[in-house]
Motif scaffolding. Structure first.
Motif, PDB file in Angstrom:
ATOM      1  N   ALA A   1       2.233 -15.702  -3.679  1.00 41.42           N
ATOM      2  CA  ALA A   1       1.493 -14.862  -4.527  1.00 41.42           C
ATOM      3  C   ALA A   1       0.714 -13.536  -3.667  1.00 41.42           C
ATOM      4  O   ALA A   1       0.983 -12.167  -4.324  1.00 41.42           O
ATOM      5  CB  ALA A   1       0.329 -15.184  -5.562  1.00 41.42           C
ATOM      6  N   PHE A   2       0.308 -13.765  -2.821  1.00 41.98           N
ATOM      7  CA  PHE A   2      -0.780 -12.050  -2.184  1.00 41.98           C
ATOM      8  C   PHE A   2       1.409 -10.974  -1.400  1.00 41.98           C
ATOM      9  O   PHE A   2       0.688  -9.918  -1.700  1.00 41.98           O
ATOM     10  CB  PHE A   2      -0.395 -12.781  -0.283  1.00 41.98           C
ATOM     11  CG  PHE A   2      -2.147 -13.329  -0.280  1.00 41.98           C
ATOM     12  CD1 PHE A   2      -3.031 -12.093  -0.374  1.00 41.98           C
ATOM     13  CD2 PHE A   2      -2.444 -14.282  -0.645  1.00 41.98           C
ATOM     14  CE1 PHE A   2      -4.545 -12.451  -0.048  1.00 41.98           C
ATOM     15  CE2 PHE A   2      -3.525 -14.854  -0.261  1.00 41.98           C
ATOM     16  CZ  PHE A   2      -4.829 -13.778  -0.448  1.00 41.98           C
ATOM     17  N   ASP A   3       2.784 -11.641  -0.860  1.00 42.35           N
ATOM     18  CA  ASP A   3       3.282 -10.684  -1.268  1.00 42.35           C
ATOM     19  C   ASP A   3       3.670 -10.894  -2.863  1.00 42.35           C
ATOM     20  O   ASP A   3       4.469  -9.310  -2.444  1.00 42.35           O
ATOM     21  CB  ASP A   3       4.558 -11.831  -0.790  1.00 42.35           C
ATOM     22  CG  ASP A   3       5.872 -10.809  -0.301  1.00 42.35           C
ATOM     23  OD1 ASP A   3       5.680 -10.021   0.481  1.00 42.35           O
ATOM     24  OD2 ASP A   3       7.016 -11.260  -0.887  1.00 42.35           O
ATOM     25  N   LYS A   4       3.401 -11.408  -3.851  1.00 48.21           N
ATOM     26  CA  LYS A   4       4.916 -10.251  -5.144  1.00 48.21           C
ATOM     27  C   LYS A   4       2.947  -9.470  -4.948  1.00 48.21           C
ATOM     28  O   LYS A   4       3.560  -8.128  -5.520  1.00 48.21           O
ATOM     29  CB  LYS A   4       4.415 -11.584  -6.015  1.00 48.21           C
ATOM     30  CG  LYS A   4       5.388 -10.987  -7.104  1.00 48.21           C
ATOM     31  CD  LYS A   4       6.692 -10.603  -7.176  1.00 48.21           C
ATOM     32  CE  LYS A   4       7.241 -10.547  -7.837  1.00 48.21           C
ATOM     33  NZ  LYS A   4       9.146  -9.738  -7.895  1.00 48.21           N
ATOM     34  N   ALA A   5       2.115  -9.750  -4.667  1.00 47.47           N
ATOM     35  CA  ALA A   5       1.033  -8.663  -5.592  1.00 47.47           C
ATOM     36  C   ALA A   5       0.866  -7.052  -4.701  1.00 47.47           C
ATOM     37  O   ALA A   5       1.394  -5.891  -5.062  1.00 47.47           O
ATOM     38  CB  ALA A   5      -0.692  -9.272  -4.787  1.00 47.47           C
ATOM     39  N   SER A   6       1.504  -7.307  -3.825  1.00 47.16           N
ATOM     40  CA  SER A   6       1.643  -6.413  -2.392  1.00 47.16           C
ATOM     41  C   SER A   6       2.839  -5.655  -3.316  1.00 47.16           C
ATOM     42  O   SER A   6       2.836  -3.902  -3.462  1.00 47.16           O
ATOM     43  CB  SER A   6       1.474  -6.547  -1.667  1.00 47.16           C
ATOM     44  OG  SER A   6       2.132  -5.331  -0.196  1.00 47.16           O
ATOM     45  N   GLU A   7       3.761  -5.874  -3.880  1.00 44.83           N
ATOM     46  CA  GLU A   7       4.936  -5.435  -3.809  1.00 44.83           C
ATOM     47  C   GLU A   7       4.990  -4.811  -4.878  1.00 44.83           C
ATOM     48  O   GLU A   7       5.398  -3.862  -5.619  1.00 44.83           O
ATOM     49  CB  GLU A   7       6.823  -6.466  -3.639  1.00 44.83           C
ATOM     50  CG  GLU A   7       7.689  -6.290  -4.692  1.00 44.83           C
ATOM     51  CD  GLU A   7       8.417  -7.137  -5.068  1.00 44.83           C
ATOM     52  OE1 GLU A   7       9.544  -6.926  -5.419  1.00 44.83           O
ATOM     53  OE2 GLU A   7       8.814  -8.451  -4.483  1.00 44.83           O
ATOM     54  N   THR A   8       4.487  -5.599  -6.433  1.00 47.27           N
ATOM     55  CA  THR A   8       3.718  -5.532  -7.538  1.00 47.27           C
ATOM     56  C   THR A   8       3.352  -4.014  -7.701  1.00 47.27           C
ATOM     57  O   THR A   8       3.555  -2.428  -8.472  1.00 47.27           O
ATOM     58  CB  THR A   8       3.328  -5.969  -8.133  1.00 47.27           C
ATOM     59  OG1 THR A   8       4.171  -7.532  -8.866  1.00 47.27           O
ATOM     60  CG2 THR A   8       3.686  -5.616  -9.920  1.00 47.27           C
TER      61      THR A   8
ATOM     62  N   PRO B   1       3.028   6.181  -2.899  1.00 52.19           N
ATOM     63  CA  PRO B   1       2.624   5.100  -1.867  1.00 52.19           C
ATOM     64  C   PRO B   1       1.809   5.569  -0.100  1.00 52.19           C
ATOM     65  O   PRO B   1       2.651   6.038   0.058  1.00 52.19           O
ATOM     66  CB  PRO B   1       2.905   3.919  -1.450  1.00 52.19           C
ATOM     67  CG  PRO B   1       3.859   3.994  -2.021  1.00 52.19           C
ATOM     68  CD  PRO B   1       4.454   5.224  -3.258  1.00 52.19           C
ATOM     69  N   LYS B   2       0.272   4.996  -0.203  1.00 51.69           N
ATOM     70  CA  LYS B   2      -0.422   6.541   0.973  1.00 51.69           C
ATOM     71  C   LYS B   2      -0.756   4.925   1.727  1.00 51.69           C
ATOM     72  O   LYS B   2      -1.533   4.610   1.171  1.00 51.69           O
ATOM     73  CB  LYS B   2      -1.291   7.377   1.206  1.00 51.69           C
ATOM     74  CG  LYS B   2      -2.099   7.782   2.471  1.00 51.69           C
ATOM     75  CD  LYS B   2      -2.690   8.842   1.411  1.00 51.69           C
ATOM     76  CE  LYS B   2      -2.160   9.930   0.826  1.00 51.69           C
ATOM     77  NZ  LYS B   2      -3.319  11.361  -0.205  1.00 51.69           N
ATOM     78  N   GLU B   3      -0.093   5.149   3.294  1.00 52.90           N
ATOM     79  CA  GLU B   3      -0.638   3.937   3.945  1.00 52.90           C
ATOM     80  C   GLU B   3      -2.347   4.365   4.563  1.00 52.90           C
ATOM     81  O   GLU B   3      -2.608   5.458   4.582  1.00 52.90           O
ATOM     82  CB  GLU B   3       0.007   3.629   5.024  1.00 52.90           C
ATOM     83  CG  GLU B   3       1.793   3.939   4.899  1.00 52.90           C
ATOM     84  CD  GLU B   3       1.587   1.844   4.651  1.00 52.90           C
ATOM     85  OE1 GLU B   3       0.602   1.183   4.356  1.00 52.90           O
ATOM     86  OE2 GLU B   3       2.274   2.172   3.321  1.00 52.90           O
ATOM     87  N   GLY B   4      -3.003   3.343   4.817  1.00 56.31           N
ATOM     88  CA  GLY B   4      -4.682   3.504   4.757  1.00 56.31           C
ATOM     89  C   GLY B   4      -5.208   3.198   3.880  1.00 56.31           C
ATOM     90  O   GLY B   4      -5.961   3.901   4.258  1.00 56.31           O
ATOM     91  N   THR B   5      -4.953   2.640   3.031  1.00 58.40           N
ATOM     92  CA  THR B   5      -5.788   2.686   1.556  1.00 58.40           C
ATOM     93  C   THR B   5      -5.402   0.865   1.297  1.00 58.40           C
ATOM     94  O   THR B   5      -5.104   0.666   1.924  1.00 58.40           O
ATOM     95  CB  THR B   5      -4.871   3.574   0.349  1.00 58.40           C
ATOM     96  OG1 THR B   5      -3.091   2.889   0.080  1.00 58.40           O
ATOM     97  CG2 THR B   5      -4.891   5.088   0.946  1.00 58.40           C
ATOM     98  N   ILE B   6      -6.013   0.756   0.130  1.00 54.69           N
ATOM     99  CA  ILE B   6      -5.587  -0.763  -0.628  1.00 54.69           C
ATOM    100  C   ILE B   6      -4.397  -1.294  -0.786  1.00 54.69           C
ATOM    101  O   ILE B   6      -4.242  -2.647  -0.294  1.00 54.69           O
ATOM    102  CB  ILE B   6      -5.985  -0.912  -1.770  1.00 54.69           C
ATOM    103  CG1 ILE B   6      -6.378  -2.192  -2.518  1.00 54.69           C
ATOM    104  CG2 ILE B   6      -5.445   0.423  -3.302  1.00 54.69           C
ATOM    105  CD1 ILE B   6      -7.380  -2.297  -3.821  1.00 54.69           C
ATOM    106  N   LEU B   7      -3.348  -0.147  -0.642  1.00 57.45           N
ATOM    107  CA  LEU B   7      -2.577  -0.467  -0.827  1.00 57.45           C
ATOM    108  C   LEU B   7      -1.951  -1.331   0.864  1.00 57.45           C
ATOM    109  O   LEU B   7      -1.216  -2.315   0.947  1.00 57.45           O
ATOM    110  CB  LEU B   7      -1.250  -0.015  -1.033  1.00 57.45           C
ATOM    111  CG  LEU B   7      -0.996   0.591  -2.336  1.00 57.45           C
ATOM    112  CD1 LEU B   7      -0.304   1.859  -2.503  1.00 57.45           C
ATOM    113  CD2 LEU B   7      -0.690  -0.599  -3.231  1.00 57.45           C
ATOM    114  N   THR B   8      -2.004  -1.087   2.139  1.00 60.74           N
ATOM    115  CA  THR B   8      -1.632  -1.074   3.238  1.00 60.74           C
ATOM    116  C   THR B   8      -2.197  -2.463   3.404  1.00 60.74           C
ATOM    117  O   THR B   8      -2.192  -3.071   4.394  1.00 60.74           O
ATOM    118  CB  THR B   8      -2.425  -0.436   3.998  1.00 60.74           C
ATOM    119  OG1 THR B   8      -1.954   1.653   4.175  1.00 60.74           O
ATOM    120  CG2 THR B   8      -2.267  -0.233   6.011  1.00 60.74           C
TER     121      THR B   8
END
Length: 550
Positions: free
Chosen positions: A113-120, A128-135
């Motif tokens: 679920a953690f992995d799929k959440a990030s992918e979605t 996508p910008k690194e250094g954000t919630i996505l990272t």
């Protein structure tokens, strides 16, 4: 304590505890916004998003994990506000895709679920910008997959995953220089960690009840062409009918298509969302019984709700978009929705052809559902949406994806002046694609600036800023900082004009008097005699002036 599996009740209470944890710290999250303007709203946007999901979850009576996951995903999706809220909704949606498959949740499923959440969530963001919630989310997804095989107990597993998230969050200033200069971590990432730590506490038994806060998650208002003199006869379909079908047999794509076709034949404002086990229906109709009877052929009904909209109208004046139905018995070829805050700006947009104004902006981003409501109420073949704020574009695009009955085009306007230019550029004689490209070309020629004040000391783009300084913010960052409003406006205009400039438009806000605005405009006319100046009462909060140069 030891916890090897999460059941439906534990999921419900833990998620609500996470939501309440964020609600309690939303102002702190707001203060982490990079720019020191008085509109820090990441905490507010994320709170409104997760509270929409929590409200949906609390109303769900089922103890089935799949149904609860659906409630979380749908509630957050429709309640998403701002970029941070949309990304949060996508994280929930991705996790729900995995968790809904089981009646209890173990370490392995949580890792997936953690992995799929990030992918979605990454897929939902164009760049996508690194250094954000996505990272932060991605780091936890990778960590979860790396370590899950070492754990049977969910609690220590989550503690390790969240520790990775916290450590990644601390590194966000090193990934984004703007965060380092401001001396803060990413606000969206911090909000996510607050939620997850709250969920962990809930799983440990430290539960926080939901309370009444979820009863007031929607604060943006929709205004239309008029609010007065609306007759109940203008309501074509009188009963707002909602229900959920708990499926008792397979609900095929053909079933869904035929069900939607039937509901459309007896009403309008249809929203029908289905998954493997549940169908959620919203329709305006004059015969709710027909909708209910057809729904019963697929399974049992829950959450049944029927409202007499004509009766509600007699008690209070409904939001003004119903005038569209009175004025036309057929669909308009083109309709326009604009986001704006301030009575003056609302009037301006209506005067130049906007059908519906969704009230909102920096201090309160409208949700995806607010925009969907506006789309539903606009009787047009093609609907153009003007977000007029970079933090609202994602929510608008998400609303467009959810609309099935109309062509919806989001014009990516980032400022009020761009929105005004985009409206003027639209033509019914062009296709939707031609209008979009033409609008993009036109707004590229508009230079915008906003004048506001700083709420704290910081340094941005090597510019030292002190609390209560007046800042001029341009399309590409800070133009300048001053002690007076008029000087800041002068600096902004001076930096924006060139030999090709012809028109300067000033929109003064709620905190500026007409007398002061007129005096400033007259001074600018004297200083720049070759330029034409226009002065408008925008009435917007937070910002003293919006400025455009064309």
């Amino acid at each position: 304590m030891s916890l090897e599996q999460i059941d439906a009740q534990s999921l419900r209470s833990a998620f609500i505890t996470g939501a309440k944890s964020l609600e309690a710290k939303k102002e702190w999250i707001n203060e982490l916004n990079v720019f020191p303007v008085p509109d820090g709203d990441t905490g507010t946007n994320m709170t409104m998003t997760i509270m929409s999901a929590a409200k949906n979850l609390a109303a769900e009576t089922s103890d089935d994990i799949a149904t609860l996951c659906k409630a979380i995903a749908q509630g957050s999706l429709r309640g998403a506000r701002g970029n941070s809220g949309v990304i949060l909704s996508q994280l929930f949606r991705g996790a729900a895709k995995i968790l809904k498959e089981s009646q209890t949740i173990d370490v392995f499923e949580l890792a997936l679920a953690f992995d799929k959440a990030s992918e979605t969530a990454y897929k939902a963001v164009m760049k996508p910008k690194e250094g954000t919630i996505l990272t932060v989310a991605k780091a936890m997804g990778e960590k979860a997959l790396e370590i899950y095989d070492n754990f049977d107990d969910i609690i220590p597993f989550l503690e390790e995953v969240l520790k990775c998230g916290d450590e990644t969050l601390k590194q966000t200033p090193e990934m984004l220089p703007v965060l380092k200069k401001a001396g803060v971590v990413d606000s969206g990432g911090q909000g996510l960690m607050v939620i997850l730590h709250g969920i962990l506490e809930g799983l440990k038994g430290n539960i926080i009840e939901l309370g009444d806060v979820v009863l007031s998650t929607k604060s943006s208002a929709v205004s239309g062409a008029a609010r007065d003199d609306i007759d109940t006869a203008d309501i074509k379909f009188g009963y707002c009918t909602e229900f959920i079908v708990n499926l008792k047999k397979e609900f095929t794509d053909k079933d869904e298509e035929e069900f939607k076709k039937f509901l459309t034949s007896i009403g309008d404002s249809l929203v029908c969302v289905a998954d493997d086990e549940v169908v959620k229906v919203h329709v305006h109709t004059n015969d709710p019984g027909l909708a209910i009877q057809r729904g019963l052929t697929f399974g049992e009904l829950t959450n049944l709700k029927i409202d007499n909209m004509r009766e509600e109208h007699r008690e209070r004046v409904i939001k003004g978009v119903d005038k569209i139905l009175k004025e036309q018995n057929h669909k308009k070829k083109m309709g326009v929705i604009s986001v704006s805050a301030g009575s003056g700006l609302t009037s301006i947009f209506k005067e130049i052809g906007v059908d519906i104004v969704v009230e909102g902006g920096q201090t309160m981003n409208p949700s995806t559902e607010d925009i969907i409501d506006a789309i539903d109420k606009l009787n047009a073949e093609t609907v153009y949406i003007l977000p007029n704020n970079k933090n609202i574009i994602l929510a608008a695009e998400q609303a467009a994806k959810l609309e099935e009955n109309k062509k919806v085009v989001v014009i990516p306007t980032k400022t009020i002046p761009q929105g005004i230019t985009a409206v003027i550029s639209l033509s019914e004689d062009r296709s939707a694609e031609e209008n979009l490209e033409n609008a993009k070309e036109e707004i590229a020629n508009v230079k915008s600036a906003q004048i506001t004040y700083a709420v704290r000391n910081t340094t941005i783009d090597d510019v030292e800023i002190h609390e209560n300084d007046v800042m001029a913010l341009g399309d590409n960052g800070i133009i300048g900082v001053d002690k007076s409003i008029d000087s800041a406006v002068d600096k902004a205009v001076s930096s924006m004009i060139d030999d090709s400039s012809e028109l300067v438009s000033l929109y003064y806000g709620a905190d500026v008097s007409e007398e002061d605005a007129t005096k400033l405009c007259d001074e600018l006319v004297g200083r720049y005699p070759k330029l034409e100046f226009e002065l408008h009462n925008g009435g917007q909060p937070v910002y003293y002036y919006f400025i455009s140069v064309e």
